[in-house]
Design a protein around this motif. Structure first.
Motif, mmCIF file in Angstrom:
data_model
loop_
_atom_site.group_PDB
_atom_site.id
_atom_site.type_symbol
_atom_site.label_atom_id
_atom_site.label_comp_id
_atom_site.label_asym_id
_atom_site.label_seq_id
_atom_site.Cartn_x
_atom_site.Cartn_y
_atom_site.Cartn_z
ATOM 1 N N UNK A 49 0.833 -1.200 0.000
ATOM 2 C CA UNK A 49 0.000 0.000 0.000
ATOM 3 C C UNK A 49 0.867 1.249 0.000
ATOM 4 N N UNK A 50 0.554 2.167 -0.898
ATOM 5 C CA UNK A 50 1.284 3.429 -0.957
ATOM 6 C C UNK A 50 0.594 4.465 -0.078
ATOM 7 N N UNK A 51 1.353 5.105 0.791
ATOM 8 C CA UNK A 51 0.822 6.139 1.675
ATOM 9 C C UNK A 51 0.850 7.471 0.940
ATOM 10 N N UNK A 52 -0.291 8.099 0.811
ATOM 11 C CA UNK A 52 -0.414 9.368 0.091
ATOM 12 C C UNK A 52 -0.356 10.518 1.097
ATOM 13 N N UNK A 53 0.505 11.494 0.802
ATOM 14 C CA UNK A 53 0.762 12.569 1.762
ATOM 15 C C UNK A 53 0.659 13.938 1.099
ATOM 16 N N UNK A 54 0.093 14.894 1.834
ATOM 17 C CA UNK A 54 0.129 16.308 1.461
ATOM 18 C C UNK A 54 0.984 17.030 2.491
ATOM 19 N N UNK A 55 1.892 17.872 2.041
ATOM 20 C CA UNK A 55 2.766 18.633 2.938
ATOM 21 C C UNK A 55 2.404 20.109 2.833
ATOM 22 N N UNK A 81 -7.064 15.313 -3.647
ATOM 23 C CA UNK A 81 -6.217 14.133 -3.782
ATOM 24 C C UNK A 81 -6.515 13.012 -2.788
ATOM 25 N N UNK A 82 -7.355 13.274 -1.792
ATOM 26 C CA UNK A 82 -7.726 12.258 -0.793
ATOM 27 C C UNK A 82 -6.508 11.534 -0.224
ATOM 28 N N UNK A 83 -5.573 12.263 0.388
ATOM 29 C CA UNK A 83 -4.379 11.625 0.953
ATOM 30 C C UNK A 83 -4.698 10.886 2.244
ATOM 31 N N UNK A 84 -3.736 10.082 2.681
ATOM 32 C CA UNK A 84 -3.877 9.393 3.957
ATOM 33 C C UNK A 84 -3.439 10.275 5.115
ATOM 34 N N UNK A 85 -2.461 11.153 4.851
ATOM 35 C CA UNK A 85 -1.895 12.024 5.882
ATOM 36 C C UNK A 85 -1.666 13.411 5.307
ATOM 37 N N UNK A 86 -1.943 14.427 6.111
ATOM 38 C CA UNK A 86 -1.559 15.787 5.748
ATOM 39 C C UNK A 86 -0.693 16.352 6.867
#
Length: 229
Positions: free
Chosen positions: A1-7, A47-52
């Motif tokens: 699973x790829x973790x999608x992140x916004x910084x 983008x519906x990330x997992x973490x911001x």
């Protein structure tokens, strides 16, 4: 699973540095960068990330308000970036639904580990942050009750709520208060991580707590752990 992140950070060097560090790992994808809270919210919606990752202090909309919106609208985990000593509003992030805190001078490996940990639903309260954060929070007299969801009939800490916990659940709460991860708690109690997750879920449900951060505060407020110990 790829973790999608916004910084999200208004300082380009900080924002770009975090994105570069995270993006270098095959299981993490930085899907967007944001210069302020409004851009962060828009990026999460798009983008519906997992973490911001949210800097607390940003123009137009600060990280706390962005976290409040993100946590109310989505399942994305909000992690606050802070210098801690300078951020008087860090406590408000607890009630905004933040899943944890990272110091801006965090080490590369710790940054990557933190993103993975919060996605897994584990604690993101390093002892170096937890002790100061919770001790100051309790000293200010700011209770967790204002930030908790009502669970209907669940007693709040301080008026009998702890009486609903089993002995093992109380032990789990103490270890949560010390900033231990599920793996560390499992080692201390000599049980499986699955069992620890069950204990943590029971503690949150019985005390009407939203997340592990509020469980930590509860441990201090009820006197299970003394601030600074």
């Amino acid at each position: 699973m790829t973790i999608r992140v916004v910084v999200a950070d208004d300082q380009e060097l900080v924002r770009g540095g975090f994105a570069m560090i995270l993006g270098a790992h095959p299981d993490i994808e930085v899907v967007a960068e944001a210069r302020d809270g409004m851009e962060a919210v828009e990026a999460v919606r798009e983008y519906a990330p997992d973490v911001v990752l949210l800097d607390i202090r940003m123009p137009r909309m600060d990280g706390i308000e962005a976290a409040r919106i993100v946590c109310a609208e989505t399942d994305c985990k909000a992690v606050m970036l802070t210098t801690f000593d300078q951020d008087d509003y860090v406590y408000e992030a607890l009630h905004a639904g933040a899943s944890g805190f990272l110091l801006k001078d965090v080490r590369r490996d710790d940054l990557v580990h933190a993103v993975r940990v919060v996605v897994a639903g584990d604690s993101l309260l390093a002892p170096s942050v937890a002790r100061r954060l919770v001790a100051d929070f309790v000293a200010r007299g700011t209770g967790v009750g204002a930030g908790r969801r009502s669970t209907g009939g669940t007693a709040a800490p301080g008026d009998g709520g702890l009486g609903s916990l089993t002995a093992r659940e109380r032990e789990t709460l103490v270890l949560l208060g010390r900033g231990l991860s599920n793996a560390e708690i499992a080692a201390k109690l000599v049980v499986s991580e699955h069992t620890v997750k069950t204990h943590v879920s029971n503690v949150l449900a019985k005390l009407g707590l939203r997340d592990r951060i509020q469980a930590v505060i509860c441990a201090y407020e009820t006197g299970l752990i003394a601030p600074g110990v």
